[in-house]
Scaffold this motif. Structure first.
Motif, PDB file in Angstrom:
ATOM      1  N   THR A  54      47.664  41.967  36.142  1.00  0.00           N
ATOM      2  CA  THR A  54      48.843  41.526  36.897  1.00  0.00           C
ATOM      3  C   THR A  54      49.331  42.655  37.797  1.00  0.00           C
ATOM      4  O   THR A  54      49.183  43.842  37.459  1.00  0.00           O
ATOM      5  N   PHE A  55      49.903  42.262  38.949  1.00  0.00           N
ATOM      6  CA  PHE A  55      50.498  43.225  39.872  1.00  0.00           C
ATOM      7  C   PHE A  55      52.011  43.090  39.828  1.00  0.00           C
ATOM      8  O   PHE A  55      52.560  41.990  39.736  1.00  0.00           O
ATOM      9  N   ASP A  56      52.668  44.219  39.911  1.00  0.00           N
ATOM     10  CA  ASP A  56      54.128  44.255  39.959  1.00  0.00           C
ATOM     11  C   ASP A  56      54.534  44.915  41.260  1.00  0.00           C
ATOM     12  O   ASP A  56      54.399  46.137  41.429  1.00  0.00           O
ATOM     13  N   ASN A  57      55.017  44.084  42.217  1.00  0.00           N
ATOM     14  CA  ASN A  57      55.475  44.563  43.532  1.00  0.00           C
ATOM     15  C   ASN A  57      54.397  45.337  44.286  1.00  0.00           C
ATOM     16  O   ASN A  57      54.712  46.211  45.105  1.00  0.00           O
ATOM     17  N   ALA A  58      53.137  45.037  43.981  1.00  0.00           N
ATOM     18  CA  ALA A  58      51.995  45.656  44.673  1.00  0.00           C
ATOM     19  C   ALA A  58      51.945  47.167  44.486  1.00  0.00           C
ATOM     20  O   ALA A  58      51.269  47.870  45.247  1.00  0.00           O
ATOM     21  N   VAL A  59      52.632  47.691  43.446  1.00  0.00           N
ATOM     22  CA  VAL A  59      52.603  49.137  43.205  1.00  0.00           C
ATOM     23  C   VAL A  59      52.164  49.468  41.782  1.00  0.00           C
ATOM     24  O   VAL A  59      51.794  50.613  41.497  1.00  0.00           O
ATOM     25  N   ILE A  60      52.224  48.506  40.871  1.00  0.00           N
ATOM     26  CA  ILE A  60      51.772  48.715  39.493  1.00  0.00           C
ATOM     27  C   ILE A  60      50.721  47.653  39.162  1.00  0.00           C
ATOM     28  O   ILE A  60      50.964  46.451  39.349  1.00  0.00           O
ATOM     29  N   LEU A  61      49.584  48.081  38.676  1.00  0.00           N
ATOM     30  CA  LEU A  61      48.522  47.173  38.218  1.00  0.00           C
ATOM     31  C   LEU A  61      48.389  47.354  36.706  1.00  0.00           C
ATOM     32  O   LEU A  61      48.140  48.463  36.226  1.00  0.00           O
ATOM     33  N   THR A  62      48.562  46.264  35.965  1.00  0.00           N
ATOM     34  CA  THR A  62      48.437  46.306  34.517  1.00  0.00           C
ATOM     35  C   THR A  62      47.194  45.536  34.093  1.00  0.00           C
ATOM     36  O   THR A  62      47.048  44.351  34.421  1.00  0.00           O
ATOM     37  N   LEU A  63      46.307  46.206  33.384  1.00  0.00           N
ATOM     38  CA  LEU A  63      45.117  45.580  32.812  1.00  0.00           C
ATOM     39  C   LEU A  63      45.361  45.378  31.334  1.00  0.00           C
ATOM     40  O   LEU A  63      45.632  46.339  30.601  1.00  0.00           O
ATOM     41  N   ARG A  64      45.268  44.120  30.875  1.00  0.00           N
ATOM     42  CA  ARG A  64      45.547  43.793  29.482  1.00  0.00           C
ATOM     43  C   ARG A  64      44.268  43.378  28.767  1.00  0.00           C
ATOM     44  O   ARG A  64      43.489  42.574  29.291  1.00  0.00           O
ATOM     45  N   PHE A  65      44.087  43.938  27.570  1.00  0.00           N
ATOM     46  CA  PHE A  65      42.937  43.643  26.722  1.00  0.00           C
ATOM     47  C   PHE A  65      43.470  43.096  25.391  1.00  0.00           C
ATOM     48  O   PHE A  65      43.490  43.818  24.379  1.00  0.00           O
ATOM     49  N   PRO A  66      43.936  41.850  25.335  1.00  0.00           N
ATOM     50  CA  PRO A  66      44.591  41.336  24.121  1.00  0.00           C
ATOM     51  C   PRO A  66      43.683  41.304  22.897  1.00  0.00           C
ATOM     52  O   PRO A  66      44.168  41.469  21.773  1.00  0.00           O
ATOM     53  N   VAL A  67      42.393  41.112  23.093  1.00  0.00           N
ATOM     54  CA  VAL A  67      41.472  41.109  21.955  1.00  0.00           C
ATOM     55  C   VAL A  67      41.505  42.456  21.244  1.00  0.00           C
ATOM     56  O   VAL A  67      41.350  42.551  20.027  1.00  0.00           O
ATOM     57  N   PHE A  68      41.757  43.518  22.028  1.00  0.00           N
ATOM     58  CA  PHE A  68      41.753  44.876  21.486  1.00  0.00           C
ATOM     59  C   PHE A  68      43.165  45.455  21.369  1.00  0.00           C
ATOM     60  O   PHE A  68      43.324  46.662  21.169  1.00  0.00           O
ATOM     61  N   ARG A  69      44.167  44.579  21.546  1.00  0.00           N
ATOM     62  CA  ARG A  69      45.566  44.989  21.411  1.00  0.00           C
ATOM     63  C   ARG A  69      45.883  46.232  22.251  1.00  0.00           C
ATOM     64  O   ARG A  69      46.513  47.189  21.804  1.00  0.00           O
ATOM     65  N   SER A  70      45.445  46.200  23.507  1.00  0.00           N
ATOM     66  CA  SER A  70      45.576  47.375  24.364  1.00  0.00           C
ATOM     67  C   SER A  70      45.900  46.959  25.799  1.00  0.00           C
ATOM     68  O   SER A  70      45.614  45.826  26.220  1.00  0.00           O
ATOM     69  N   GLN A  71      46.504  47.898  26.527  1.00  0.00           N
ATOM     70  CA  GLN A  71      46.694  47.703  27.954  1.00  0.00           C
ATOM     71  C   GLN A  71      46.646  49.050  28.663  1.00  0.00           C
ATOM     72  O   GLN A  71      46.909  50.106  28.075  1.00  0.00           O
ATOM     73  N   LEU A  72      46.310  48.991  29.953  1.00  0.00           N
ATOM     74  CA  LEU A  72      46.195  50.175  30.808  1.00  0.00           C
ATOM     75  C   LEU A  72      46.945  49.893  32.098  1.00  0.00           C
ATOM     76  O   LEU A  72      46.801  48.814  32.677  1.00  0.00           O
ATOM     77  N   ARG A  73      47.781  50.860  32.542  1.00  0.00           N
ATOM     78  CA  ARG A  73      48.509  50.666  33.804  1.00  0.00           C
ATOM     79  C   ARG A  73      48.037  51.700  34.837  1.00  0.00           C
ATOM     80  O   ARG A  73      47.847  52.877  34.529  1.00  0.00           O
ATOM     81  N   LEU A  74      47.893  51.209  36.058  1.00  0.00           N
ATOM     82  CA  LEU A  74      47.528  52.040  37.211  1.00  0.00           C
ATOM     83  C   LEU A  74      48.629  51.937  38.263  1.00  0.00           C
ATOM     84  O   LEU A  74      49.246  50.863  38.420  1.00  0.00           O
TER      85      LEU A  74
END
Length: 392
Positions: free
Chosen positions: A366-386
Motif C-alpha cells: 500500500t502507498f500512503d500519500n505517495a511517500v510511504i510504501l508498506t509491504l505486508r507479509f501476513p503469512v509471516f506476521r511481518s511488514q517492511l516500510r520504504l
C-alpha cells in the motif's frame, strides 16, 4: 565434518526460516551414451543415467558397444584394455556450479588379485589394483580433472598386520600433462571390496569439493580450482582392467539466480528514466523501518530500490543496501513486482528474498500519500516500510 547425504543437500533461507532451498536443479538427461577408449590418459566423460536406465538402453541401442551391457538394475562397463575407458554424455555444462554423483561398484577389486588387459600392441598385461571414478571439468581430449578410487593392502601376505584402505586421487590434466594431484586415504565409511560406493564432485566458482562413502558422504577434499571459460563435461572413468557396475549417476546444475532476475536497468538508465517521469510513484525508495518476527522472517538488508512502471503495475528494481549475499546483489536486479488491484493505492506483490527466491504468499503493498510504501507479509506476521527518496 558435515555429512552429505546421497543426492540431496538442504540449505537455508535467510529471509524465511520455514522454507528450504535446493540450489541445484537436478538434471536427469536422456542422452546417447558414448563409450570411448583413450590412448594414454583419460579423455572425456560423463553419463547422466536414470535409475532404471531407460535412457541408457535407448542410447546403447543406437550406439552399441561390446564393453557396455545392462545387468539387472545396473549398467556394467568392462574395460579389457590397458588404457582408461570413459562413458561420455554429449551434454555440455555452462559455467554455473554443478554437482556430479556416481554410485559405482568395482567388480575387479579383490585383494591380491590381478586382472588381465590388452595393451596397444596386442600383448597381455596384468593390472592390480584397478581404479574407477568420475571425470569433471572436461574441455577437450586432454584437459580435465579425474577423481578415482583405488584400494590397497598394507601387507597382503600378513593376515595380522595387513590393513586395507582406499585412496581417493584427484588429478588435473592440461593438454595431456599432469598439472597437479591430490590424494586422501580412507579406511572406513567406504566399501573396500566389490560393493557400491558413491562419489560426489561438486564444482563451485573456484573450489571443487570431493566426497565419498558407501552409506553417506564424507567430504575428503576441497581443492582450489580455476574454472575454464568454455562449457565443460563430466562422466565416468573405468581404469585399465576394471569392470564396474553403475547403479546411478546424477548431474545437478546450480541455476544462476542472476539470469532469472536480470533486467535492462542500470543506475544510469534509472536516473535518466526518472528525470523524465511524471509518475509520482516512480523513483527511488529506501528502507524506513520494519515490524518482523525474526524467528519467521529476517530482513536481508536495508534496501534502496527503484519503482518503474511495468505492465499491470510497477517493477521493484534493486539498487543497493543488501547485507545477505551482498556481493551477489548488483544494481539492476529484479527485486519484485507490484500488481494493481481494484482499490486505489493497494497492490498485490511479489518480493524476491535475499537468497533469490520469490515470496508470493499473500504479499500486499500500500502507498500512503505517495511517500510511504508498506509491504505486508501476513503469512509471516511481518511488514517492511520504504520511504520515497526526494534527492538520490
Amino acid at each position: 565434518m558435515q555429512n552429505y547425504y546421497f543426492f540431496c543437500k538442504n540449505s537455508y533461507l535467510c529471509e524465511n526460516f520455514h522454507r528450504t532451498m535446493t540450489p541445484l536443479a537436478r538434471l536427469l538427461l536422456s542422452i546417447t551414451l558414448v563409450i570411448t577408449a583413450v590412448a594414454a590418459q583419460p579423455a572425456a566423460r560423463y553419463a547422466t543415467i536414470h535409475n532404471d536406465f531407460a535412457a541408457i538402453r535407448a542410447g546403447l541401442a543406437l550406439q552399441p558397444h561390446q564393453t557396455a551391457r545392462i545387468d539387472g538394475p545396473h549398467l556394467v562397463l568392462d574395460n579389457g584394455q590397458a588404457t582408461p575407458l570413459l562413458a561420455l554424455d554429449t551434454t555440455r555444462l555452462a559455467a554455473a556450479p554443478y554437482r556430479f554423483v556416481a554410485r559405482l561398484a568395482n567388480e575387479h577389486n579383490k585383494p591380491g588379485k590381478s586382472y588381465r588387459a590388452i595393451a596397444a600392441g596386442g600383448q597381455e598385461v596384468k593390472v592390480s589394483p584397478t581404479a574407477c571414478g568420475v571425470v569433471v571439468e572436461h574441455t577437450g581430449p586432454a584437459t580435465y580433472w579425474a577423481v578415482t578410487m583405488t584400494c590397497h593392502n598394507s601387507n597382503l601376505h600378513d593376515d595380522i598386520m595387513d590393513r586395507r584402505s582406499m585412496v581417493i586421487t584427484a588429478t588435473h590434466y592440461e593438454n595431456g600433462e599432469q598439472v597437479e594431484q591430490f590424494t586422501h586415504t580412507m579406511t572406513d565409511s567406504v566399501d573396500l571390496a566389490d560393493g557400491f560406493n558413491s562419489l560426489m564432485v561438486e564444482v563451485n566458482e573456484n573450489t571443487m569439493l570431493i566426497a565419498v562413502g558407501n552409506k553417506e558422504f564424507t567430504p575428503v577434499m576441497n581443492i582450489a580450482v580455476r574454472r575454464p571459460s568454455e562449457p565443460v563435461r563430466a562422466g565416468i572413468i573405468v581404469g585399465p582392467a576394471a569392470c564396474i557396475a553403475v547403479e546411478r549417476t546424477v548431474m545437478a546444475q546450480m541455476s544462476d539466480p542472476h539470469r532469472r532476475i536480470t533486467t535492462r536497468w542500470t543506475q544510469e538508465t534509472l536516473d535518466a528514466h526518472f528525470a523524465a517521469s511524471t509518475d509520482p510513484l516512480e523513483g527511488y525508495w529506501q528502507y524506513l523501518d520494519r515490524d518482523m518476527d525474526d524467528n519467521i522472517l529476517r530482513l536481508g538488508g536495508r534496501y534502496v530500490v527503484a519503482l518503474v512502471q511495468a505492465g499491470d503495475g510497477y517493477d521493484i528494481i534493486y539498487v543497493n543496501g543488501a547485507q545477505v549475499k551482498r556481493q551477489q546483489w548488483t544494481t539492476g536486479l529484479w527485486k519484485g513486482h507490484l500488481k494493481k488491484t481494484a482499490f486505489i493505492d493497494n497492490y498485490t506483490a511479489t518480493w524476491v528474498d535475499a537468497t533469490f527466491l520469490p515470496i508470493t504468499d499473500d504479499v500486499y503493498a500500500t502507498f500512503d500519500n505517495a511517500v510511504i510504501l508498506t509491504l505486508r507479509f501476513p503469512v509471516f506476521r511481518s511488514q517492511l516500510r520504504l520511504a520515497k527518496v526526494v534527492d538520490f
